[in-house]
Design an enzyme around this catalytic site. Structure first.
Site, PDB file in Angstrom:
ATOM      1  CB  SER A  50      -0.963  -0.133   1.307  1.00 14.15           C
ATOM      2  OG  SER A  50      -0.124   0.067   2.413  1.00 14.15           O
ATOM      3  CE  LYS A  91      -2.492   1.795   5.010  1.00 16.27           C
ATOM      4  NZ  LYS A  91      -2.470   1.121   3.817  1.00 16.27           N
TER       5      LYS A  91
END
Length: 259
Positions: A50, A91
């Site tokens: 991701s 993230k």
């Protein structure tokens, strides 16, 4: 001849002192750098793609232990939140408390409080109506708008097509944001493979609050390298000094015997 012997002995003693001092200082720098690094940084293994291409699945990263109030826009952070599965995740912070985060503007860019953000870390998607053959696609395949509550953070993965990030939780309380207290560390570098430091994005520097300062990793690495050089150099110099002293003593002994 005896005066020459004393001079050679003095040189030998000086070489020993210099060698021992270099090794001692090197040990302090080398071991101190390791100890400092162990206190400040924690290694993590990135579980998914991701955050590619910035970091890839299986990469070993070094993350600086920080408090949540030290986080700034653009930081890549490690956090744990029960809504996200209660497991460590990696993230990028794109919004902080009070921000309105939206995507996409007419040029396909993310906006923060109406200001477009250029994100050079996003993967190029090939030919695009937004530019030439190396242009990036839109900053998100789906449009969204979120208002970040105070004390919260809005996070996206750099792989916007597949990342399960704040966009997935837009209907949750806080519109996909997580509390600052959920942050455990800020990623400073990819340690394995050796991809180097993760720089702070310039685009976020123009926004209020700017970007975070770099961690002490470069200084720690410098201490380790200098320490290793001093240890090896000091040990080598001491060995050479001992050999030179022994050769001189041998020559003086032969000379004395000849007389």
């Amino acid at each position: 001849m005896s005066g020459t012997g004393r001079t050679d002995d003095g040189r030998g003693r000086l070489g020993t002192v210099v060698s021992n001092l270099a090794v001692a200082v090197g040990c302090v720098l080398f071991l101190g750098g390791f100890a400092w690094g162990a206190v400040v940084y924690k290694p993590y293994t990135v579980p998914t793609e991701s955050m590619s291409p910035t970091v890839n699945a299986g990469d070993r990263v070094l993350a600086e232990r920080i408090a949540g109030d030290e986080v700034r826009r653009g930081d890549v952070v490690v956090f744990t939140d029960s809504t996200w599965g209660d497991v460590p995740m990696v993230k990028r912070v794109v919004g902080v408390g009070g921000d309105k985060v939206a995507c996409c503007d007419k040029d396909g860019r993310l906006t923060v409080n109406g200001e477009p953000v250029d994100e050079p870390y996003l993967r190029a998607e090939g030919a695009s109506s937004l530019g030439g053959p190396d242009a990036k696609g839109p900053a998100s395949p789906q449009n969204f708008t979120a208002e970040v509550p105070e004390g919260q953070l809005f996070l996206l993965g750099d792989e916007r097509n597949t990342s399960m990030d704040s966009r997935v939780h837009l209907q949750d309380p806080g519109q996909g944001s997580v509390p600052r207290s959920a942050v455990q560390a800020r990623v400073d570098a990819v340690a394995w493979p050796l991809n180097g430091m993760i720089e702070r994005p310039r685009a976020f520097a123009a926004l209020p609050g700017g970007v975070s300062a770099s961690g002490p990793l470069r200084l720690q690495l410098t201490g380790l390298v200098v320490g290793a050089v001093l240890i090896l150099g000091g040990a080598a110099y001491g060995t050479l000094a001992d050999r030179r002293s022994a050769r001189r003593s041998g020559r003086q002994g032969v000379s004395t015997g000849a007389h």
